[in-house]
Each structure stands twice: as C-alpha cells, then as structure tokens.
Design a protein around this motif. Structure first.
Motif, PDB file in Angstrom:
ATOM      1  N   VAL A   6      -9.088  -4.629  -0.071  1.00 33.03           N
ATOM      2  CA  VAL A   6      -8.070  -3.605   0.078  1.00 33.03           C
ATOM      3  C   VAL A   6      -7.739  -3.412   1.551  1.00 33.03           C
ATOM      4  O   VAL A   6      -8.650  -3.205   2.360  1.00 33.03           O
ATOM      5  CB  VAL A   6      -8.549  -2.262  -0.537  1.00 33.03           C
ATOM      6  CG1 VAL A   6      -7.500  -1.181  -0.369  1.00 33.03           C
ATOM      7  CG2 VAL A   6      -8.907  -2.455  -1.998  1.00 33.03           C
ATOM      8  N   PRO A   7      -6.447  -3.477   1.905  1.00 31.20           N
ATOM      9  CA  PRO A   7      -6.097  -3.250   3.307  1.00 31.20           C
ATOM     10  C   PRO A   7      -6.294  -1.788   3.675  1.00 31.20           C
ATOM     11  O   PRO A   7      -6.375  -0.917   2.813  1.00 31.20           O
ATOM     12  CB  PRO A   7      -4.621  -3.634   3.367  1.00 31.20           C
ATOM     13  CG  PRO A   7      -4.129  -3.473   1.966  1.00 31.20           C
ATOM     14  CD  PRO A   7      -5.308  -3.762   1.082  1.00 31.20           C
ATOM     15  N   CYS A   8      -6.358  -1.526   4.949  1.00 30.97           N
ATOM     16  CA  CYS A   8      -6.483  -0.144   5.407  1.00 30.97           C
ATOM     17  C   CYS A   8      -5.297   0.656   4.916  1.00 30.97           C
ATOM     18  O   CYS A   8      -4.172   0.172   4.927  1.00 30.97           O
ATOM     19  CB  CYS A   8      -6.521  -0.093   6.937  1.00 30.97           C
ATOM     20  SG  CYS A   8      -7.971  -0.874   7.622  1.00 30.97           S
ATOM     21  N   GLU A   9      -5.554   1.858   4.503  1.00 30.66           N
ATOM     22  CA  GLU A   9      -4.476   2.702   4.021  1.00 30.66           C
ATOM     23  C   GLU A   9      -3.696   3.224   5.214  1.00 30.66           C
ATOM     24  O   GLU A   9      -4.262   3.711   6.187  1.00 30.66           O
ATOM     25  CB  GLU A   9      -5.024   3.859   3.196  1.00 30.66           C
ATOM     26  CG  GLU A   9      -3.912   4.647   2.587  1.00 30.66           C
ATOM     27  CD  GLU A   9      -4.337   5.313   1.308  1.00 30.66           C
ATOM     28  OE1 GLU A   9      -3.776   6.370   1.027  1.00 30.66           O
ATOM     29  OE2 GLU A   9      -5.194   4.775   0.614  1.00 30.66           O
ATOM     30  N   PRO A  10      -2.354   3.129   5.145  1.00 33.52           N
ATOM     31  CA  PRO A  10      -1.554   3.596   6.260  1.00 33.52           C
ATOM     32  C   PRO A  10      -1.617   5.102   6.417  1.00 33.52           C
ATOM     33  O   PRO A  10      -1.816   5.828   5.462  1.00 33.52           O
ATOM     34  CB  PRO A  10      -0.140   3.147   5.891  1.00 33.52           C
ATOM     35  CG  PRO A  10      -0.170   2.920   4.424  1.00 33.52           C
ATOM     36  CD  PRO A  10      -1.583   2.592   4.062  1.00 33.52           C
ATOM     37  N   ALA A  11      -1.437   5.545   7.621  1.00 31.86           N
ATOM     38  CA  ALA A  11      -1.414   6.975   7.895  1.00 31.86           C
ATOM     39  C   ALA A  11      -0.086   7.563   7.429  1.00 31.86           C
ATOM     40  O   ALA A  11       0.911   6.883   7.373  1.00 31.86           O
ATOM     41  CB  ALA A  11      -1.593   7.226   9.386  1.00 31.86           C
ATOM     42  N   ASP A  12      -0.086   8.812   7.087  1.00 35.27           N
ATOM     43  CA  ASP A  12       1.156   9.462   6.674  1.00 35.27           C
ATOM     44  C   ASP A  12       1.946   9.936   7.848  1.00 35.27           C
ATOM     45  O   ASP A  12       1.558  10.366   8.820  1.00 35.27           O
ATOM     46  CB  ASP A  12       0.860  10.658   5.754  1.00 35.27           C
ATOM     47  CG  ASP A  12       0.448  10.183   4.377  1.00 35.27           C
ATOM     48  OD1 ASP A  12       0.897   9.108   3.973  1.00 35.27           O
ATOM     49  OD2 ASP A  12      -0.304  10.911   3.733  1.00 35.27           O
ATOM     50  N   GLU A  28      -1.181 -13.724  -2.663  1.00 38.68           N
ATOM     51  CA  GLU A  28      -2.525 -13.563  -2.114  1.00 38.68           C
ATOM     52  C   GLU A  28      -2.945 -12.104  -2.102  1.00 38.68           C
ATOM     53  O   GLU A  28      -4.127 -11.794  -2.166  1.00 38.68           O
ATOM     54  CB  GLU A  28      -2.637 -14.155  -0.703  1.00 38.68           C
ATOM     55  CG  GLU A  28      -1.827 -13.434   0.360  1.00 38.68           C
ATOM     56  CD  GLU A  28      -0.377 -13.892   0.470  1.00 38.68           C
ATOM     57  OE1 GLU A  28       0.347 -13.357   1.317  1.00 38.68           O
ATOM     58  OE2 GLU A  28       0.034 -14.761  -0.280  1.00 38.68           O
ATOM     59  N   ILE A  29      -2.012 -11.179  -2.046  1.00 37.66           N
ATOM     60  CA  ILE A  29      -2.342  -9.751  -2.105  1.00 37.66           C
ATOM     61  C   ILE A  29      -2.799  -9.391  -3.513  1.00 37.66           C
ATOM     62  O   ILE A  29      -3.804  -8.729  -3.696  1.00 37.66           O
ATOM     63  CB  ILE A  29      -1.138  -8.881  -1.694  1.00 37.66           C
ATOM     64  CG1 ILE A  29      -0.819  -9.111  -0.225  1.00 37.66           C
ATOM     65  CG2 ILE A  29      -1.415  -7.410  -1.944  1.00 37.66           C
ATOM     66  CD1 ILE A  29       0.454  -8.455   0.239  1.00 37.66           C
ATOM     67  N   THR A  77       0.826  -1.207   0.000  1.00 37.49           N
ATOM     68  CA  THR A  77       0.000   0.000   0.000  1.00 37.49           C
ATOM     69  C   THR A  77       0.855   1.250   0.000  1.00 37.49           C
ATOM     70  O   THR A  77       0.584   2.211  -0.729  1.00 37.49           O
ATOM     71  CB  THR A  77      -0.952  -0.001   1.218  1.00 37.49           C
ATOM     72  OG1 THR A  77      -1.733  -1.190   1.178  1.00 37.49           O
ATOM     73  CG2 THR A  77      -1.861   1.205   1.198  1.00 37.49           C
ATOM     74  N   ARG A  78       1.903   1.270   0.805  1.00 34.89           N
ATOM     75  CA  ARG A  78       2.799   2.431   0.856  1.00 34.89           C
ATOM     76  C   ARG A  78       3.503   2.652  -0.481  1.00 34.89           C
ATOM     77  O   ARG A  78       3.631   3.779  -0.947  1.00 34.89           O
ATOM     78  CB  ARG A  78       3.853   2.262   1.961  1.00 34.89           C
ATOM     79  CG  ARG A  78       3.322   2.371   3.356  1.00 34.89           C
ATOM     80  CD  ARG A  78       2.764   3.713   3.680  1.00 34.89           C
ATOM     81  NE  ARG A  78       3.770   4.757   3.583  1.00 34.89           N
ATOM     82  CZ  ARG A  78       3.526   6.045   3.626  1.00 34.89           C
ATOM     83  NH1 ARG A  78       2.299   6.469   3.782  1.00 34.89           N
ATOM     84  NH2 ARG A  78       4.481   6.925   3.523  1.00 34.89           N
ATOM     85  N   ILE A  79       3.950   1.581  -1.106  1.00 32.95           N
ATOM     86  CA  ILE A  79       4.647   1.717  -2.390  1.00 32.95           C
ATOM     87  C   ILE A  79       3.675   2.172  -3.470  1.00 32.95           C
ATOM     88  O   ILE A  79       4.027   2.997  -4.313  1.00 32.95           O
ATOM     89  CB  ILE A  79       5.364   0.403  -2.763  1.00 32.95           C
ATOM     90  CG1 ILE A  79       6.534   0.191  -1.800  1.00 32.95           C
ATOM     91  CG2 ILE A  79       5.861   0.430  -4.202  1.00 32.95           C
ATOM     92  CD1 ILE A  79       7.253  -1.113  -1.956  1.00 32.95           C
ATOM     93  N   GLN A  80       2.439   1.668  -3.452  1.00 32.26           N
ATOM     94  CA  GLN A  80       1.445   2.131  -4.414  1.00 32.26           C
ATOM     95  C   GLN A  80       1.168   3.622  -4.239  1.00 32.26           C
ATOM     96  O   GLN A  80       1.065   4.358  -5.218  1.00 32.26           O
ATOM     97  CB  GLN A  80       0.142   1.343  -4.251  1.00 32.26           C
ATOM     98  CG  GLN A  80       0.234  -0.070  -4.750  1.00 32.26           C
ATOM     99  CD  GLN A  80      -0.996  -0.885  -4.403  1.00 32.26           C
ATOM    100  OE1 GLN A  80      -1.667  -0.635  -3.403  1.00 32.26           O
ATOM    101  NE2 GLN A  80      -1.284  -1.890  -5.225  1.00 32.26           N
ATOM    102  N   LYS A  81       1.071   4.062  -3.013  1.00 34.33           N
ATOM    103  CA  LYS A  81       0.825   5.472  -2.733  1.00 34.33           C
ATOM    104  C   LYS A  81       2.014   6.325  -3.194  1.00 34.33           C
ATOM    105  O   LYS A  81       1.832   7.387  -3.795  1.00 34.33           O
ATOM    106  CB  LYS A  81       0.582   5.664  -1.242  1.00 34.33           C
ATOM    107  CG  LYS A  81       0.152   7.044  -0.865  1.00 34.33           C
ATOM    108  CD  LYS A  81      -0.209   7.099   0.607  1.00 34.33           C
ATOM    109  CE  LYS A  81      -0.752   8.455   0.963  1.00 34.33           C
ATOM    110  NZ  LYS A  81      -1.180   8.527   2.355  1.00 34.33           N
ATOM    111  N   THR A  82       3.218   5.851  -2.941  1.00 30.44           N
ATOM    112  CA  THR A  82       4.425   6.567  -3.367  1.00 30.44           C
ATOM    113  C   THR A  82       4.494   6.640  -4.884  1.00 30.44           C
ATOM    114  O   THR A  82       4.820   7.690  -5.446  1.00 30.44           O
ATOM    115  CB  THR A  82       5.676   5.869  -2.806  1.00 30.44           C
ATOM    116  OG1 THR A  82       5.592   5.845  -1.380  1.00 30.44           O
ATOM    117  CG2 THR A  82       6.945   6.581  -3.230  1.00 30.44           C
TER     118      THR A  82
END
Length: 78
Positions: free
Chosen positions: A72-78, A64-65, A9-14
C-alpha cells in the motif's frame, strides 16, 4: 505529473467518503419534497458510480498497482 498510485489512493479515499456519507445525506434531505430527495439520492448514486468507474479505469491502466494489494502506498495528506 501526479503518480498513479497517489491518484488511486485519493480516488479510493474519495469513494469511501461518498459511500460513508449516504446516511448523512438521507438526514440532510429528509425535510425536502420526495422529488428533491430522489434527485439528491440519484445524484449521489451517479457520483459514486462515476468515481468507481474512474478508479477501475486507473487500476486497469496500472496493473502493477492492482496486482500488489499488500504494498500500500503512503496515504496522501488532506
């Protein structure tokens, strides 16, 4: 250890951030010489390619992801 879903999720956001920043990069470098503009754009492209490769590697390690796009997993906080 950070869970794989969090890392993905973090890499997708980045990756989205880098891709969305290209128009702004063009504005920031427009006053530079053409060589420096090209260098900055090449660096940004290389960074995006490297981020995509890392995302692909993580998705291949954790099938599995990739197999469950609706969960979709919870989006991490910034």
């Amino acid at each position: 250890m950070i869970p794989a879903s969090y890392r993905v999720t973090r890499i997708q956001k980045t990756l989205r951030y880098f891709e969305d920043d290209i128009p702004l990069l063009n504005l920031r470098v427009k006053e530079l010489s053409s060589e420096r503009q090209q260098s900055a754009r090449q660096f940004a492209a290389a960074l995006i390619d490297q981020t995509r490769a890392e995302l692909q590697r993580l998705l291949e390690e954790q099938p599995e992801i990739a197999a469950e796009p609706g969960d979709v997993p919870c989006e991490p906080a910034d």
